[in-house]
Design a protein around this motif. Structure first.
Motif, PDB file in Angstrom:
ATOM      1  N   LEU A 137       0.830  -1.202   0.000  1.00  9.75           N
ATOM      2  CA  LEU A 137       0.000   0.000   0.000  1.00  9.75           C
ATOM      3  C   LEU A 137       0.864   1.251   0.000  1.00  9.75           C
ATOM      4  O   LEU A 137       1.900   1.299   0.658  1.00  9.75           O
ATOM      5  CB  LEU A 137      -0.915   0.010   1.227  1.00  9.75           C
ATOM      6  CG  LEU A 137      -1.780  -1.227   1.443  1.00  9.75           C
ATOM      7  CD1 LEU A 137      -2.642  -1.065   2.690  1.00  9.75           C
ATOM      8  CD2 LEU A 137      -2.642  -1.513   0.234  1.00  9.75           C
ATOM      9  N   LEU A 138       0.405   2.263  -0.726  1.00  8.68           N
ATOM     10  CA  LEU A 138       1.065   3.571  -0.771  1.00  8.68           C
ATOM     11  C   LEU A 138       0.048   4.638  -0.395  1.00  8.68           C
ATOM     12  O   LEU A 138      -1.115   4.572  -0.808  1.00  8.68           O
ATOM     13  CB  LEU A 138       1.583   3.860  -2.176  1.00  8.68           C
ATOM     14  CG  LEU A 138       2.765   3.022  -2.646  1.00  8.68           C
ATOM     15  CD1 LEU A 138       2.615   2.655  -4.108  1.00  8.68           C
ATOM     16  CD2 LEU A 138       4.064   3.781  -2.421  1.00  8.68           C
ATOM     17  N   LYS A 139       0.496   5.612   0.411  1.00 10.04           N
ATOM     18  CA  LYS A 139      -0.335   6.771   0.720  1.00 10.04           C
ATOM     19  C   LYS A 139       0.558   8.001   0.807  1.00 10.04           C
ATOM     20  O   LYS A 139       1.751   7.892   1.097  1.00 10.04           O
ATOM     21  CB  LYS A 139      -1.119   6.570   2.020  1.00 10.04           C
ATOM     22  CG  LYS A 139      -0.292   6.650   3.284  1.00 10.04           C
ATOM     23  CD  LYS A 139      -1.173   6.554   4.527  1.00 10.04           C
ATOM     24  CE  LYS A 139      -0.353   6.716   5.811  1.00 10.04           C
ATOM     25  NZ  LYS A 139      -1.198   6.654   7.013  1.00 10.04           N
ATOM     26  N   PRO A 140      -0.016   9.198   0.535  1.00 14.57           N
ATOM     27  CA  PRO A 140       0.817  10.406   0.560  1.00 14.57           C
ATOM     28  C   PRO A 140       1.266  10.772   1.975  1.00 14.57           C
ATOM     29  O   PRO A 140       0.544  10.523   2.945  1.00 14.57           O
ATOM     30  CB  PRO A 140      -0.106  11.493  -0.008  1.00 14.57           C
ATOM     31  CG  PRO A 140      -1.447  10.899  -0.147  1.00 14.57           C
ATOM     32  CD  PRO A 140      -1.387   9.455   0.177  1.00 14.57           C
ATOM     33  N   ARG A 141       2.442  11.343   2.082  1.00 19.69           N
ATOM     34  CA  ARG A 141       2.903  11.870   3.375  1.00 19.69           C
ATOM     35  C   ARG A 141       1.987  13.005   3.843  1.00 19.69           C
ATOM     36  O   ARG A 141       1.753  13.157   5.030  1.00 19.69           O
ATOM     37  CB  ARG A 141       4.326  12.420   3.244  1.00 19.69           C
ATOM     38  CG  ARG A 141       5.399  11.379   3.227  1.00 19.69           C
ATOM     39  CD  ARG A 141       6.752  12.089   3.087  1.00 19.69           C
ATOM     40  NE  ARG A 141       7.823  11.213   3.434  1.00 19.69           N
ATOM     41  CZ  ARG A 141       8.224  10.930   4.664  1.00 19.69           C
ATOM     42  NH1 ARG A 141       7.609  11.469   5.689  1.00 19.69           N
ATOM     43  NH2 ARG A 141       9.219  10.118   4.889  1.00 19.69           N
ATOM     44  N   ASN A 142       1.530  13.797   2.874  1.00 19.94           N
ATOM     45  CA  ASN A 142       0.634  14.918   3.165  1.00 19.94           C
ATOM     46  C   ASN A 142      -0.745  14.375   3.528  1.00 19.94           C
ATOM     47  O   ASN A 142      -1.465  13.859   2.680  1.00 19.94           O
ATOM     48  CB  ASN A 142       0.548  15.837   1.945  1.00 19.94           C
ATOM     49  CG  ASN A 142      -0.299  17.062   2.186  1.00 19.94           C
ATOM     50  OD1 ASN A 142      -1.101  17.112   3.113  1.00 19.94           O
ATOM     51  ND2 ASN A 142      -0.126  18.066   1.346  1.00 19.94           N
ATOM     52  N   LYS A 143      -1.124  14.504   4.792  1.00 22.64           N
ATOM     53  CA  LYS A 143      -2.361  13.897   5.286  1.00 22.64           C
ATOM     54  C   LYS A 143      -3.619  14.534   4.704  1.00 22.64           C
ATOM     55  O   LYS A 143      -4.701  13.962   4.795  1.00 22.64           O
ATOM     56  CB  LYS A 143      -2.404  13.956   6.815  1.00 22.64           C
ATOM     57  CG  LYS A 143      -1.330  13.088   7.441  1.00 22.64           C
ATOM     58  CD  LYS A 143      -1.331  13.180   8.939  1.00 22.64           C
ATOM     59  CE  LYS A 143      -0.196  12.337   9.515  1.00 22.64           C
ATOM     60  NZ  LYS A 143      -0.089  12.451  10.951  1.00 22.64           N
ATOM     61  N   SER A 144      -3.476  15.700   4.083  1.00 22.41           N
ATOM     62  CA  SER A 144      -4.652  16.339   3.482  1.00 22.41           C
ATOM     63  C   SER A 144      -5.014  15.729   2.135  1.00 22.41           C
ATOM     64  O   SER A 144      -6.079  15.998   1.585  1.00 22.41           O
ATOM     65  CB  SER A 144      -4.422  17.849   3.329  1.00 22.41           C
ATOM     66  OG  SER A 144      -3.430  18.095   2.355  1.00 22.41           O
ATOM     67  N   GLN A 145      -4.121  14.900   1.593  1.00 26.06           N
ATOM     68  CA  GLN A 145      -4.390  14.249   0.305  1.00 26.06           C
ATOM     69  C   GLN A 145      -4.940  12.847   0.545  1.00 26.06           C
ATOM     70  O   GLN A 145      -4.478  12.138   1.438  1.00 26.06           O
ATOM     71  CB  GLN A 145      -3.117  14.183  -0.535  1.00 26.06           C
ATOM     72  CG  GLN A 145      -2.589  15.557  -0.908  1.00 26.06           C
ATOM     73  CD  GLN A 145      -1.287  15.470  -1.691  1.00 26.06           C
ATOM     74  OE1 GLN A 145      -0.746  14.401  -1.917  1.00 26.06           O
ATOM     75  NE2 GLN A 145      -0.779  16.623  -2.088  1.00 26.06           N
ATOM     76  N   SER A 146      -5.904  12.452  -0.251  1.00 23.88           N
ATOM     77  CA  SER A 146      -6.577  11.167  -0.024  1.00 23.88           C
ATOM     78  C   SER A 146      -6.193  10.075  -1.019  1.00 23.88           C
ATOM     79  O   SER A 146      -6.653   8.943  -0.888  1.00 23.88           O
ATOM     80  CB  SER A 146      -8.093  11.376  -0.068  1.00 23.88           C
ATOM     81  OG  SER A 146      -8.471  11.870  -1.340  1.00 23.88           O
ATOM     82  N   LEU A 147      -5.360  10.384  -1.992  1.00 24.12           N
ATOM     83  CA  LEU A 147      -4.982   9.405  -3.014  1.00 24.12           C
ATOM     84  C   LEU A 147      -4.276   8.217  -2.376  1.00 24.12           C
ATOM     85  O   LEU A 147      -3.410   8.375  -1.519  1.00 24.12           O
ATOM     86  CB  LEU A 147      -4.063  10.065  -4.045  1.00 24.12           C
ATOM     87  CG  LEU A 147      -3.656   9.238  -5.255  1.00 24.12           C
ATOM     88  CD1 LEU A 147      -4.874   8.848  -6.074  1.00 24.12           C
ATOM     89  CD2 LEU A 147      -2.687  10.038  -6.118  1.00 24.12           C
TER      90      LEU A 147
END
Length: 192
Positions: A137-147
């Protein structure tokens, strides 16, 4: 396959090794590697890592993550063969490899980036998988992004992460309650 995520360079080769080659390499790695289960401290609590690990590489290569420091064991012939096949295709040299042995679905790797100082500014990480399929799984470091992105790491696959990937993205191998075969993952790196 190029994984389409902003601020990243990720390429996934689903069948980098044939089924037969991958199965042979899995058995060799299980038998030949000096596996350890180290203690890790997270949020003030110390417990055993939820997987077995090993660190191999050129003489004197040291790697530190989560307050664990490892000195490289000498390359063996199996690791050299895997390394050379990857280097020949992607035309990048590596001097070390972190190995993770996921024995079952309860073994995992939490959210993290491979951004330790000794890896340099934009590290190239070549991740080889042998054994049971697991979700990556990959998620952005920036918590405001939901991608979010999910890749199924298959037996004999190779995942390359390069460019700014480690600056902008976190990744993990989550626990699963589903029956899953044992899996060995090798992440090749260049340590300064």
């Amino acid at each position: 396959m190029i994984v389409d995520l902003p601020h990243s360079e990720i390429i996934y080769h689903e069948n980098f090794w044939s089924e037969k080659e991958a199965t042979l390499l899995l058995e060799k790695l299980k038998a030949e590697i000096q596996w350890q289960q180290k203690q890790i401290t997270l949020f003030g609590k110390t417990h055993l890592e939820p997987r077995l690990t090993a660190w191999y590489g050129d003489e004197g290569k040291i790697y530190t993550y989560s307050h664990i420091t490892m000195s490289a064991q000498k390359w063996n012939q199996t690791l050299i063969a895997i390394k050379h096949k990857i280097e020949k295709v992607i035309r990048i040299e590596f001097n070390s490899v972190l190995l993770n042995y996921y024995r079952h679905g309860k073994d995992s790797m939490g959210w993290h980036s491979d951004n330790e100082p000794e890896l340099g500014k934009n590290p190239v990480i070549a991740s080889a998988s042998f054994g049971g399929e697991r979700r990556f799984l990959l998620k952005p470091r920036n918590k405001s992004q939901s991608l979010r992105k999910e890749i199924i790491l298959r037996h004999g696959s190779l995942l390359i992460m390069a460019g700014e990937t480690q600056h902008y993205w976190l990744h993990q191998i989550p626990k699963t309650s589903k029956p899953v075969s044992e899996r060995i993952n090798l992440t090749f790196r260049w340590i300064k």
